[in-house]
Design a protein around this motif. Sequence first.
Motif, PDB file in Angstrom:
ATOM      1  N   THR A  57       0.802  -1.211   0.000  1.00  0.00           N
ATOM      2  CA  THR A  57       0.000   0.000   0.000  1.00  0.00           C
ATOM      3  C   THR A  57       0.836   1.263   0.000  1.00  0.00           C
ATOM      4  OG1 THR A  57      -0.122  -0.010   2.413  1.00  0.00           O
ATOM      5  CG2 THR A  57      -1.895  -1.137   1.198  1.00  0.00           C
ATOM      6  N   SER A  58       2.114   1.164   0.364  1.00  0.00           N
ATOM      7  CA  SER A  58       2.945   2.358   0.394  1.00  0.00           C
ATOM      8  C   SER A  58       4.017   2.282  -0.686  1.00  0.00           C
ATOM      9  CB  SER A  58       3.600   2.518   1.768  1.00  0.00           C
ATOM     10  OG  SER A  58       4.422   1.406   2.032  1.00  0.00           O
ATOM     11  N   LYS A  59       4.497   3.440  -1.078  1.00  0.00           N
ATOM     12  CA  LYS A  59       5.529   3.533  -2.103  1.00  0.00           C
ATOM     13  C   LYS A  59       6.876   3.138  -1.498  1.00  0.00           C
ATOM     14  CE  LYS A  59       7.603   6.789  -5.296  1.00  0.00           C
ATOM     15  NZ  LYS A  59       7.676   8.191  -5.690  1.00  0.00           N
ATOM     16  N   PRO A  60       7.616   2.275  -2.163  1.00  0.00           N
ATOM     17  CA  PRO A  60       8.915   1.882  -1.606  1.00  0.00           C
ATOM     18  C   PRO A  60       9.895   3.049  -1.631  1.00  0.00           C
ATOM     19  CG  PRO A  60       8.605   0.950  -3.780  1.00  0.00           C
ATOM     20  CD  PRO A  60       7.306   1.603  -3.402  1.00  0.00           C
ATOM     21  N   ASP A  61      10.789   3.074  -0.648  1.00  0.00           N
ATOM     22  CA  ASP A  61      11.804   4.116  -0.588  1.00  0.00           C
ATOM     23  C   ASP A  61      12.888   3.894  -1.628  1.00  0.00           C
ATOM     24  OD1 ASP A  61      10.508   5.350   1.543  1.00  0.00           O
ATOM     25  OD2 ASP A  61      11.591   4.145   3.011  1.00  0.00           O
ATOM     26  N   THR A  62      13.195   2.628  -1.891  1.00  0.00           N
ATOM     27  CA  THR A  62      14.210   2.292  -2.888  1.00  0.00           C
ATOM     28  C   THR A  62      13.688   1.147  -3.744  1.00  0.00           C
ATOM     29  OG1 THR A  62      15.259   0.690  -1.415  1.00  0.00           O
ATOM     30  CG2 THR A  62      16.110   2.945  -1.347  1.00  0.00           C
ATOM     31  N   TYR A  63      14.287   1.012  -4.878  1.00  0.00           N
ATOM     32  CA  TYR A  63      13.926  -0.070  -5.784  1.00  0.00           C
ATOM     33  C   TYR A  63      15.099  -1.025  -5.917  1.00  0.00           C
ATOM     34  CZ  TYR A  63       9.952   2.799  -7.077  1.00  0.00           C
ATOM     35  OH  TYR A  63       8.798   3.519  -7.045  1.00  0.00           O
ATOM     36  N   ALA A  64      14.782  -2.297  -6.069  1.00  0.00           N
ATOM     37  CA  ALA A  64      15.834  -3.284  -6.262  1.00  0.00           C
ATOM     38  C   ALA A  64      16.597  -2.947  -7.539  1.00  0.00           C
ATOM     39  CB  ALA A  64      15.234  -4.683  -6.355  1.00  0.00           C
ATOM     40  N   GLN A  65      17.881  -3.097  -7.489  1.00  0.00           N
ATOM     41  CA  GLN A  65      18.723  -2.818  -8.654  1.00  0.00           C
ATOM     42  C   GLN A  65      18.768  -4.071  -9.529  1.00  0.00           C
ATOM     43  OE1 GLN A  65      20.188   0.249  -9.298  1.00  0.00           O
ATOM     44  NE2 GLN A  65      18.923   0.913  -7.591  1.00  0.00           N
ATOM     45  N   VAL A  66      17.748  -4.233 -10.344  1.00  0.00           N
ATOM     46  CA  VAL A  66      17.649  -5.397 -11.223  1.00  0.00           C
ATOM     47  C   VAL A  66      17.842  -4.928 -12.652  1.00  0.00           C
ATOM     48  CG1 VAL A  66      16.152  -7.274 -11.999  1.00  0.00           C
ATOM     49  CG2 VAL A  66      16.050  -6.506  -9.624  1.00  0.00           C
ATOM     50  N   ASP A  67      18.752  -5.578 -13.348  1.00  0.00           N
ATOM     51  CA  ASP A  67      19.018  -5.218 -14.735  1.00  0.00           C
ATOM     52  C   ASP A  67      17.959  -5.815 -15.644  1.00  0.00           C
ATOM     53  OD1 ASP A  67      21.382  -3.797 -14.196  1.00  0.00           O
ATOM     54  OD2 ASP A  67      22.527  -5.661 -14.112  1.00  0.00           O
ATOM     55  N   PRO A  68      17.815  -5.265 -16.857  1.00  0.00           N
ATOM     56  CA  PRO A  68      16.899  -5.875 -17.825  1.00  0.00           C
ATOM     57  C   PRO A  68      17.327  -7.323 -18.089  1.00  0.00           C
ATOM     58  CG  PRO A  68      17.612  -3.718 -18.575  1.00  0.00           C
ATOM     59  CD  PRO A  68      18.458  -4.062 -17.377  1.00  0.00           C
ATOM     60  N   PRO A  69      16.387  -8.180 -18.467  1.00  0.00           N
ATOM     61  CA  PRO A  69      16.731  -9.595 -18.682  1.00  0.00           C
ATOM     62  C   PRO A  69      17.666  -9.772 -19.871  1.00  0.00           C
ATOM     63  CG  PRO A  69      14.506  -9.146 -19.430  1.00  0.00           C
ATOM     64  CD  PRO A  69      14.986  -7.904 -18.746  1.00  0.00           C
ATOM     65  N   ASP A  70      18.600 -10.707 -19.723  1.00  0.00           N
ATOM     66  CA  ASP A  70      19.445 -11.082 -20.851  1.00  0.00           C
ATOM     67  C   ASP A  70      18.726 -12.181 -21.632  1.00  0.00           C
ATOM     68  OD1 ASP A  70      19.789 -13.411 -19.364  1.00  0.00           O
ATOM     69  OD2 ASP A  70      21.940 -13.195 -19.138  1.00  0.00           O
ATOM     70  N   VAL A  71      19.362 -12.654 -22.671  1.00  0.00           N
ATOM     71  CA  VAL A  71      18.728 -13.635 -23.544  1.00  0.00           C
ATOM     72  C   VAL A  71      18.385 -14.925 -22.803  1.00  0.00           C
ATOM     73  CG1 VAL A  71      20.874 -14.667 -24.439  1.00  0.00           C
ATOM     74  CG2 VAL A  71      18.816 -14.632 -25.866  1.00  0.00           C
ATOM     75  N   GLU A  72      19.214 -15.325 -21.821  1.00  0.00           N
ATOM     76  CA  GLU A  72      18.939 -16.571 -21.102  1.00  0.00           C
ATOM     77  C   GLU A  72      17.731 -16.441 -20.185  1.00  0.00           C
ATOM     78  OE1 GLU A  72      22.639 -17.598 -19.272  1.00  0.00           O
ATOM     79  OE2 GLU A  72      23.470 -18.360 -21.156  1.00  0.00           O
ATOM     80  N   LEU A  73      17.668 -15.361 -19.406  1.00  0.00           N
ATOM     81  CA  LEU A  73      16.517 -15.152 -18.519  1.00  0.00           C
ATOM     82  C   LEU A  73      15.250 -14.940 -19.341  1.00  0.00           C
ATOM     83  CD1 LEU A  73      15.245 -14.802 -15.751  1.00  0.00           C
ATOM     84  CD2 LEU A  73      15.963 -12.398 -15.801  1.00  0.00           C
TER      85      LEU A  73
END
Length: 172
Positions: A57-73
């Motif tokens: 319900t609340s906005k997160p203070d930070t976002y996980a540092q996740v990169d865009p998917p590569d070809v394998e993912l």
Amino acid sequence: MTATPNDGSQPGLAPSGRKIIYDENGKPCRSCNTLLDFQLLTGKVTTPKVQKVADTTSKPDTYAQVDPPDVELLGRSSWTLLHSIAAKYPKKPNEKQKSEMSQFMTIFSHVYPCWWCAKDFELFIRANAPKVNSRDELGKWVCEAHNDVNRKLGKPIFDCNLWENRWINGWD
């Protein structure tokens, strides 16, 4: 413990407190629920692991540092999606469902994020039109499409006669 929908349209609650989604037959939907909740409801697990439920319900203070998917993912995720769609496809689809599934596979081959993979899938579809007359036929077709890619990548080939064990029934 089993849960039943109150009127078939409203989700019930799992022991974890999350809503349970049911399929058209009134059974807990494996694709719509977490594995843990599904196992709790079907009696395959009797003691839930303690999990902290995120506050959505609340906005997160930070976002996980996740990169865009590569070809394998991207590939693993896409094959999971396609196999899961086949597993939920009707056993006896009507003409509209058949047409939509054929169109979906064609469109998927046109919009796939990896242009090389998209072109390869498009060529596979041209040579092997999607088989959409039944769930089993579609499931085996998706499996063969996946095996076609696995051969090109030097990966193991899956026995498509076992596709339901992997994507519907599980491995008892």
